[in-house]
Motif scaffolding. Structure first.
Motif, mmCIF file in Angstrom:
data_model
loop_
_atom_site.group_PDB
_atom_site.id
_atom_site.type_symbol
_atom_site.label_atom_id
_atom_site.label_comp_id
_atom_site.label_asym_id
_atom_site.label_seq_id
_atom_site.Cartn_x
_atom_site.Cartn_y
_atom_site.Cartn_z
ATOM 1 N N SER A 61 -11.679 13.555 3.345
ATOM 2 C CA SER A 61 -12.004 13.607 4.774
ATOM 3 C C SER A 61 -10.885 12.977 5.607
ATOM 4 N N VAL A 62 -10.261 11.920 5.113
ATOM 5 C CA VAL A 62 -9.114 11.326 5.818
ATOM 6 C C VAL A 62 -7.942 12.306 5.802
ATOM 7 N N ASP A 63 -7.774 13.023 4.711
ATOM 8 C CA ASP A 63 -6.696 13.991 4.575
ATOM 9 C C ASP A 63 -6.831 15.109 5.610
ATOM 10 N N LYS A 64 -8.046 15.449 6.006
ATOM 11 C CA LYS A 64 -8.289 16.555 6.940
ATOM 12 C C LYS A 64 -8.061 16.168 8.398
ATOM 13 N N VAL A 65 -8.130 14.889 8.736
ATOM 14 C CA VAL A 65 -7.971 14.447 10.121
ATOM 15 C C VAL A 65 -6.598 14.837 10.625
ATOM 16 N N GLY A 71 -9.255 4.236 10.291
ATOM 17 C CA GLY A 71 -9.451 3.400 9.114
ATOM 18 C C GLY A 71 -8.272 3.341 8.166
ATOM 19 N N VAL A 72 -7.170 4.028 8.504
ATOM 20 C CA VAL A 72 -5.959 3.989 7.674
ATOM 21 C C VAL A 72 -4.737 3.809 8.563
ATOM 22 N N THR A 73 -3.736 3.160 8.021
ATOM 23 C CA THR A 73 -2.457 3.023 8.719
ATOM 24 C C THR A 73 -1.626 4.279 8.489
ATOM 25 N N LEU A 111 -0.248 -0.699 -1.880
ATOM 26 C CA LEU A 111 -0.884 0.295 -1.028
ATOM 27 C C LEU A 111 -1.896 1.129 -1.827
ATOM 28 N N LEU A 112 -1.519 1.550 -3.025
ATOM 29 C CA LEU A 112 -2.427 2.342 -3.871
ATOM 30 C C LEU A 112 -3.668 1.544 -4.256
ATOM 31 N N LYS A 113 -3.479 0.281 -4.596
ATOM 32 C CA LYS A 113 -4.627 -0.567 -4.946
ATOM 33 C C LYS A 113 -5.579 -0.703 -3.765
ATOM 34 N N ARG A 114 -5.022 -0.887 -2.573
ATOM 35 C CA ARG A 114 -5.844 -1.024 -1.364
ATOM 36 C C ARG A 114 -6.634 0.261 -1.103
ATOM 37 N N LEU A 115 -5.998 1.416 -1.237
ATOM 38 C CA LEU A 115 -6.686 2.686 -1.007
ATOM 39 C C LEU A 115 -7.751 2.951 -2.066
ATOM 40 N N ALA A 116 -7.473 2.587 -3.302
ATOM 41 C CA ALA A 116 -8.465 2.759 -4.371
ATOM 42 C C ALA A 116 -9.653 1.823 -4.143
ATOM 43 N N ARG A 150 -3.040 1.838 15.870
ATOM 44 C CA ARG A 150 -4.092 2.611 16.529
ATOM 45 C C ARG A 150 -4.856 3.458 15.504
ATOM 46 N N MET A 151 -4.126 4.051 14.548
ATOM 47 C CA MET A 151 -4.770 4.835 13.489
ATOM 48 C C MET A 151 -5.704 3.961 12.668
#
Length: 162
Positions: free
Chosen positions: A121-125, A52-54, A89-94, A46-47
């Motif tokens: 902005s994702v960190d603030k959600v 846009g992130v798991t 996971l890090l490669k995907r986020l970068a 759902r996230m």
């Protein structure tokens, strides 16, 4: 008049043909773990659709936000995952522009990670995340129960890692 069906205690199956014998402490606990695992996976999907992130991706974003310049090895230890799992996971986020990666000035083989503006902005959600659900659940429990639960989960993880 028909007799009332027998009462089914928590942790036991109902009258649908399944056994009514108690599960016992191990199977009962495992049932709770599988339920939690299912809820984590469902919330994570759902996230992904809404934010846009798991769940695991958000955990990385939250930790990098808390510890700017953290190495992949430090992140893997914090998250209790194998470094190869975290590398993907890090490669995907970068690649998606949420993290930046730079070489450590003292050891060029070591990568350090920081959030981009999009990552911040994702960190603030807060709403609609695994973290929000965990926060609500933990606030409803006495701190001694939370500490005991964390201790049990750590012991289980340790036993499974051996």
């Amino acid at each position: 008049m028909e007799p009332a069906p027998p009462r089914v205690r928590r942790g036991e199956a109902g009258s649908d043909g399944l056994t009514r014998r108690p599960l016992g402490p191990v199977l009962s606990f495992m049932r709770s773990l599988w339920g939690l695992n299912h809820a984590l996976e469902t919330t994570s999907r759902r996230m992904k659709a809404h934010l846009g992130v798991t769940g695991p991706e958000r955990m990385v974003v939250r930790l990098v936000g808390r510890y700017p310049g953290i190495s992949a090895g430090e992140l893997a230890r914090l998250m209790r995952v194998h470094p190869s799992t975290l590398t993907r996971l890090l490669k995907r986020l970068a690649r998606r522009g949420l993290l930046t990666r730079r070489a450590d000035a003292s050891d060029a083989r070591r990568a350090l990670f920081m959030l981009t503006a999009a990552g911040e902005s994702v960190d603030k959600v807060r709403r609609g995340t695994v973290e929000a659900a965990v926060s609500v659940a933990l606030e409803a429990l006495p701190s001694r129960d939370v500490l005991a639960a964390a201790s049990v989960l750590d012991a289980l993880a340790g036993a499974m890692e051996r």
